[in-house]
Enzyme design. Sequence first.
Site, PDB file in Angstrom:
ATOM      1  N   LYS A   1     -12.875 114.310 -29.930  1.00 47.95           N
ATOM      2  CA  LYS A   1     -12.810 115.746 -29.624  1.00 47.95           C
ATOM      3  C   LYS A   1     -11.738 116.030 -28.570  1.00 47.95           C
ATOM      4  CE  LYS A   1     -15.812 118.553 -26.572  1.00 47.95           C
ATOM      5  NZ  LYS A   1     -15.023 118.458 -25.413  1.00 47.95           N
ATOM      6  N   ASN A   2     -11.751 115.247 -27.497  1.00 45.40           N
ATOM      7  CA  ASN A   2     -10.864 115.555 -26.370  1.00 45.40           C
ATOM      8  C   ASN A   2      -9.402 115.200 -26.622  1.00 45.40           C
ATOM      9  OD1 ASN A   2     -13.037 116.603 -25.069  1.00 45.40           O
ATOM     10  ND2 ASN A   2     -13.333 114.870 -23.668  1.00 45.40           N
TER      11      ASN A   2
ATOM     12  N   CYS B   1     -18.824 123.729 -20.768  1.00 47.47           N
ATOM     13  CA  CYS B   1     -20.118 123.353 -20.209  1.00 47.47           C
ATOM     14  C   CYS B   1     -20.174 123.664 -18.719  1.00 47.47           C
ATOM     15  CB  CYS B   1     -20.352 121.860 -20.420  1.00 47.47           C
ATOM     16  SG  CYS B   1     -20.696 121.454 -22.140  1.00 47.47           S
TER      17      CYS B   1
ATOM     18  N   ARG C   1     -14.898 124.443 -12.211  1.00 44.25           N
ATOM     19  CA  ARG C   1     -13.830 123.882 -13.035  1.00 44.25           C
ATOM     20  C   ARG C   1     -12.511 124.600 -12.738  1.00 44.25           C
ATOM     21  NH1 ARG C   1     -16.407 121.941 -18.717  1.00 44.25           N
ATOM     22  NH2 ARG C   1     -14.704 120.467 -18.522  1.00 44.25           N
TER      23      ARG C   1
ATOM     24  N   ASP D   1     -18.426 111.548 -18.703  1.00 48.84           N
ATOM     25  CA  ASP D   1     -19.060 112.044 -19.928  1.00 48.84           C
ATOM     26  C   ASP D   1     -20.120 111.079 -20.462  1.00 48.84           C
ATOM     27  OD1 ASP D   1     -17.503 114.238 -19.689  1.00 48.84           O
ATOM     28  OD2 ASP D   1     -16.269 113.899 -21.441  1.00 48.84           O
TER      29      ASP D   1
ATOM     30  N   ARG E   1     -21.036 121.185 -30.349  1.00 44.73           N
ATOM     31  CA  ARG E   1     -19.673 121.418 -29.872  1.00 44.73           C
ATOM     32  C   ARG E   1     -18.844 120.140 -29.942  1.00 44.73           C
ATOM     33  NH1 ARG E   1     -19.235 122.695 -24.249  1.00 44.73           N
ATOM     34  NH2 ARG E   1     -17.163 122.107 -24.900  1.00 44.73           N
TER      35      ARG E   1
HETATM   36  C1  UD1 Z   1     -11.844 116.763 -19.471  1.00 45.91           C
HETATM   37  C2  UD1 Z   1     -12.848 116.617 -20.594  1.00 45.91           C
HETATM   38  C3  UD1 Z   1     -14.261 116.492 -20.031  1.00 45.91           C
HETATM   39  C4  UD1 Z   1     -14.330 115.373 -19.005  1.00 45.91           C
HETATM   40  C5  UD1 Z   1     -13.230 115.520 -17.965  1.00 45.91           C
HETATM   41  C6  UD1 Z   1     -13.154 114.325 -17.013  1.00 45.91           C
HETATM   42  C7  UD1 Z   1     -11.761 117.895 -22.336  1.00 45.91           C
HETATM   43  C8  UD1 Z   1     -11.791 119.090 -23.212  1.00 45.91           C
HETATM   44  N1  UD1 Z   1     -12.756 117.799 -21.435  1.00 45.91           N
HETATM   45  O1  UD1 Z   1     -12.150 117.980 -18.800  1.00 45.91           O
HETATM   46  O2  UD1 Z   1     -15.121 116.191 -21.117  1.00 45.91           O
HETATM   47  O3  UD1 Z   1     -15.587 115.413 -18.348  1.00 45.91           O
HETATM   48  O4  UD1 Z   1     -11.949 115.641 -18.594  1.00 45.91           O
HETATM   49  O5  UD1 Z   1     -12.944 113.152 -17.742  1.00 45.91           O
HETATM   50  O6  UD1 Z   1     -10.919 117.017 -22.478  1.00 45.91           O
HETATM   51  N2  UD1 Z   1      -9.733 119.669 -11.095  1.00 45.91           N
HETATM   52  C9  UD1 Z   1      -9.170 120.398 -10.078  1.00 45.91           C
HETATM   53  N3  UD1 Z   1      -8.139 121.242 -10.391  1.00 45.91           N
HETATM   54  C10 UD1 Z   1      -7.648 121.362 -11.650  1.00 45.91           C
HETATM   55  C11 UD1 Z   1      -8.233 120.621 -12.672  1.00 45.91           C
HETATM   56  C12 UD1 Z   1      -9.281 119.781 -12.378  1.00 45.91           C
HETATM   57  O7  UD1 Z   1      -9.585 120.304  -8.923  1.00 45.91           O
HETATM   58  O8  UD1 Z   1      -6.693 122.138 -11.852  1.00 45.91           O
HETATM   59  C13 UD1 Z   1     -10.852 118.755 -10.798  1.00 45.91           C
HETATM   60  C14 UD1 Z   1     -12.142 119.157 -11.502  1.00 45.91           C
HETATM   61  O9  UD1 Z   1     -12.884 120.068 -10.723  1.00 45.91           O
HETATM   62  C15 UD1 Z   1     -12.855 117.817 -11.663  1.00 45.91           C
HETATM   63  C16 UD1 Z   1     -11.702 116.830 -11.822  1.00 45.91           C
HETATM   64  O10 UD1 Z   1     -10.543 117.481 -11.340  1.00 45.91           O
HETATM   65  O11 UD1 Z   1     -13.559 117.508 -10.491  1.00 45.91           O
HETATM   66  C17 UD1 Z   1     -11.454 116.357 -13.222  1.00 45.91           C
HETATM   67  O12 UD1 Z   1     -11.236 117.469 -14.062  1.00 45.91           O
HETATM   68  P1  UD1 Z   1     -10.329 117.357 -15.393  1.00 45.91           P
HETATM   69  O13 UD1 Z   1      -9.921 115.942 -15.588  1.00 45.91           O
HETATM   70  O14 UD1 Z   1      -9.286 118.403 -15.326  1.00 45.91           O
HETATM   71  O15 UD1 Z   1     -11.373 117.741 -16.518  1.00 45.91           O
HETATM   72  P2  UD1 Z   1     -11.103 118.628 -17.796  1.00 45.91           P
HETATM   73  O16 UD1 Z   1      -9.730 118.384 -18.313  1.00 45.91           O
HETATM   74  O17 UD1 Z   1     -11.557 120.014 -17.565  1.00 45.91           O
END
Ligand code: UD1
Length: 423
Positions: free
Chosen positions: A22-23, A117, A122, A306, A398
């Site tokens: 999915k990701n 979720c 986020r 995850d 999802r």
């Molecule tokens: C993706 C995955 C999700 C997984 C996560 C971490 C998808 C669609 N989802 O989510 O299933 O749990 O990676 O492996 O691929 N952060 C910031 N600023 C930002 C972005 C992120 O501070 O601009 C922080 C977030 O709050 C979190 C951490 O970085 O604590 C990791 O987030 P991120 O790797 O960005 O997760 P997603 O890409 O949203």
Amino acid sequence: MEKFLIYGNTRLSGEVSIGGAKNAALPIIAATLLVKGVTTLNNVPDISDIENLCEILECLGVHIQRTEQHTLVIDATRLKTTHAPLDLTSRFRASYYLLGSLIGRLGKGEVGMPGGCAIGQRPIDQHIKGFEALGCTVDTTHGKIAVKSKKLEAATIYFDVVSVGATINNILAAALVPGTTTLYNVAKEPHVVDVANFLNSVGADIVGAGTDQIIINGVKSLKKNCTYSIVPDQIECGTFMIAAAATHGDVLIKNCIPEHMDSLTAKLIEMGVTVESENDTIHVTCNKRLTPTNITTLPYPGFPTDLQSPMGVLLSIADGTGIITESVWESRFQYVDELNKLGADISVSNSTAVFNGVEKLYGAPIYASDLRAGAALIIAALVATGYSELYNIHYIDRGYERIEEKFKQLGARIERLDEEEEI
Ligand code: UD1
């Protein structure tokens, strides 16, 4: 609304095949916007997040055909707008990948503030930091993210936190920008590597994906009429590995990449599970109560957040006390209350959960709070004595394709029913 009726005391056995990730599929579908022509994607999971993303692409003017269950033929020759419908984009997290692609293709884009979720705050500040470095202005007022640029410029971007989304989004935005863009402190997850592999397969020049630094040499355009197959899903694979261990089962997992599972495999072996990996299969067997362990979730190659909730199920029935520290998402212990309803003994303080292993769990009505928590609760219900009704299963749909069918194939008794249906 639907629910699962799950009978417990199950010992899973047999073979299960893992689908596309999915990701990886979500950003790669978004990435096809960078190709002015047709792209064929194989091994695309048939899940609701993908359906939602395709619906949005169609609103942008993209033509999509699902020629087989796992094949999408995407024609992004013409885009009629750079404004993705706010209500649709707000439904799930990965809609923000449209921004990177729209910036890369047309220098501007607009999406609703991403949903997904409720597993913690986020933020998207790192995505924005990258876009701004590439020469964009970003407006996040009125519940949407609007990005535009007069002229994109290659940049050097040092991310403050390791973010999957920010890494991929900035790869998408920079792939066609003239010059060399360098991203430091990037995410190294298999799906990040898969996005770079896809883009390189259609003519991009991206080096270093899977390491801490990614170098993007901007190319003029990408090739049309290419075919690419999405990488197997690391998290679906881990879910079945943990399910096999928790139910004292004997399961051969096919079509997976064992090295993507190294951090989980190491923990399972430490706990007493037998894990045998070969080429694209993993054989998991377990016939005893497991030794507890301690886990801290981390970006790849650390233990994936995850898989934290499925692993929590395993710890809840281990022979002693184990601890999980969640370092990525602060609200990822919502499943604990549901596990405690089944008889587990778990306490949570801030980002740490202490699991005092119990010998048995007992079936009860339980509620999924998010996608991965939902999968974890299926495992718990399969272990429990008696039957459980699991609600909010739209979260599970999802990200897992026909999860109940795959569990049934392994001998589970699990039925999808209307929420109102009496048992
Ligand atoms: C993706 C995955 C999700 C997984 C996560 C971490 C998808 C669609 N989802 O989510 O299933 O749990 O990676 O492996 O691929 N952060 C910031 N600023 C930002 C972005 C992120 O501070 O601009 C922080 C977030 O709050 C979190 C951490 O970085 O604590 C990791 O987030 P991120 O790797 O960005 O997760 P997603 O890409 O949203």
